[in-house]
Scaffold this motif. Structure first.
Motif, PDB file in Angstrom:
ATOM      1  N   UNK A 166     -35.048  19.650  32.133  1.00 56.28           N
ATOM      2  CA  UNK A 166     -34.714  18.232  32.254  1.00 56.28           C
ATOM      3  C   UNK A 166     -33.236  18.093  32.626  1.00 56.28           C
ATOM      4  N   UNK A 167     -32.830  16.861  33.009  1.00 59.29           N
ATOM      5  CA  UNK A 167     -31.407  16.621  33.270  1.00 59.29           C
ATOM      6  C   UNK A 167     -30.835  15.713  32.178  1.00 59.29           C
ATOM      7  N   UNK A 168     -29.516  15.719  32.053  1.00 63.88           N
ATOM      8  CA  UNK A 168     -28.880  14.809  31.103  1.00 63.88           C
ATOM      9  C   UNK A 168     -28.693  13.478  31.816  1.00 63.88           C
ATOM     10  N   UNK A 169     -29.218  12.444  31.256  1.00 62.05           N
ATOM     11  CA  UNK A 169     -29.098  11.101  31.851  1.00 62.05           C
ATOM     12  C   UNK A 169     -27.603  10.774  31.975  1.00 62.05           C
ATOM     13  N   UNK A 170     -27.239   9.991  33.017  1.00 59.39           N
ATOM     14  CA  UNK A 170     -25.830   9.821  33.398  1.00 59.39           C
ATOM     15  C   UNK A 170     -24.924   9.411  32.231  1.00 59.39           C
TER      16      UNK A 170
END
Ligand code: CTP
Length: 402
Positions: A166-170
């Motif tokens: 997953x990515x880290x949300x902004x």
């Protein structure tokens, strides 16, 4: 069963956290977390009656654990609200409802609950958009002070991002970086940092990814300004598992992979800071001294072994003082084919050579005890390692079976 027990006690019971997240991702998770609206310990005792296993209660936290088998654990917590008296402190706790219990948690994907009571069995409580974030592959905190209040979440965010891809949300990424800039991570005890770090190492498949994120986000430098990790170090981390697997297949051994990983991740730390960084990541003082001794001798060892002709006894003496883990680290850390070759040769062959005669054997040959014993035994060992021995006629004999 948990729902029925909850109904009998007139308590609402939910399954929450990682179990729900993994259920939605169709991944196995046998650490099942229950939240009860009502006394969690009373619930845990009744559930224990119904399902068996080993019950441990923690009255001061109003929590309990039922260990059903070596890999199935049921955690019960009384729905609670948590507040922090100061950043990075352990939280103060107050009885509450499921909403508040979910709101105290780390990321939206870990904040979903499924009701187990008969009347609403299977109803999902997703107050913070966990499902949407699962679909968007996004790690998102619930409120902007989350990392400040609990800086272990810095590591957790990275670990989940790496594990799940997953990515880290902004904004979450920004909050995380603000917490780092405010040095929040240094407020954590070494024990807590170590626990999080070891958690990452144990997740072998994603360890390289989590270390890459740690570097990208500046977490190593935030832990200690001398904790330098270069890109090629990250590349080398990838190789450790395969190298160790290869050695294990060729020669049964019980390497501690975690120690090798730790040595590799600290391989670029300047000698002046090495002890301080080791103290953060390792608790065992004997192990720290061992690791440091080997890491500080690394350059000397490489210097001697990079020659194309090094005799067996030199290799033996040079590498014998080091643990298998240190040798595995040297092997993995070096690109030089000669160095790798000699270390592999030592690990697979030379290290097994030992003296099988002792002073008693010399005595039975009628040699008077004295310093000569040491010299004889040293020479026999050397001859064994070199694979050669000369008999009294000067004839070459093969000595490995001596
Ligand atoms: N939790 C949290 N903040 C923390 C640690 C835990 O909010 N610093 C919450 C999360 O909701 C998490 C739950 O407590 O889902 C259980 O914690 P843990 O067992 O550590 O995490 P899991 O999500 O179960 O992760 P794993 O799959 O690694 O076991």
């Amino acid at each position: 069963t948990a729902g029925t027990v909850g109904d009998e006690l007139n308590q609402n019971v939910y399954v929450v956290g990682g179990f729900v997240r993994d259920l939605m991702l169709k991944t196995d998770n046998w650490d099942i977390d229950f939240v009860t609206e009502g006394d969690g310990i009373v619930f845990a005792k009744a559930l224990h009656q119904a399902v068996g296993g080993k019950l441990t209660v923690h009255p001061q936290f109003e929590t309990a654990v039922i260990r059903l088998s070596s890999h199935i654990t049921l955690d019960v917590v009384t729905a609670r609200r948590e507040y922090y008296e100061y950043p990075a402190a352990l939280p103060k706790v107050e009885k509450s409802n499921i909403w508040s219990d979910l709101f105290r948690r780390d990321f939206t994907i870990n904040c979903m609950a499924i009701c187990l009571n008969q009347s609403s069995f299977g109803d999902m409580s997703d107050y913070f958009g966990g499902m949407k974030d699962l679909q968007n592959k996004s790690i998102r905190v619930l409120y902007n002070l989350s990392f400040i209040e609990d800086p272990t979440r810095i590591f957790r965010a990275i670990r989940f991002a790496a594990r799940l891809g997953f990515h880290l949300e902004v904004s979450t990424r920004q909050f995380l970086q603000q917490a780092l800039q405010n040095d929040m991570i240094r407020r954590l005890s070494h024990d807590r940092i170590r626990e999080e770090f070891l958690h990452m190492i144990r997740e072998q498949e994603s360890f390289h990814h989590s270390m890459t994120l740690m570097k990208e986000l500046g977490v190593f430098q935030a832990l200690h300004s001398g904790f330098i990790v270069q890109s090629h170090t990250l590349e080398r981390l990838k190789g450790i598992r395969f190298a160790m697997e290869g050695f294990r297949q060729l020669s049964p051994s019980s390497f501690n992979q975690t120690v090798v990983m730790l040595m590799q991740i600290m391989s670029e730390v300047p000698p002046a800071y090495l002890e301080e960084v080791c103290q953060i990541l390792v608790a065992n003082q004997t192990l720290i001294q061992q690791m440091m001794k080997s890491m500080n001798q690394r350059d000397t060892i490489y210097h001697i072994l990079k020659e194309d002709e090094v005799d067996r006894f030199t290799i033996y003496q040079l590498l014998r003082p080091h643990t298998e883990e240190a040798l595995m680290f040297f092997y993995n850390d070096s690109d030089d084919p000669y160095i790798r070759h000699y270390i592999a040769f030592y690990l697979l062959k030379l290290r097994h050579i030992q003296l099988t005669i002792s002073g008693n054997d010399l005595k039975s040959l009628g040699i008077n005890p004295g310093p000569i014993y040491r010299r004889i035994l040293d020479n026999v060992l050397k001859a064994k390692v070199l694979g050669t021995i000369y008999d009294h006629d000067g004839e070459l004999k093969y000595a490995e079976n001596l």
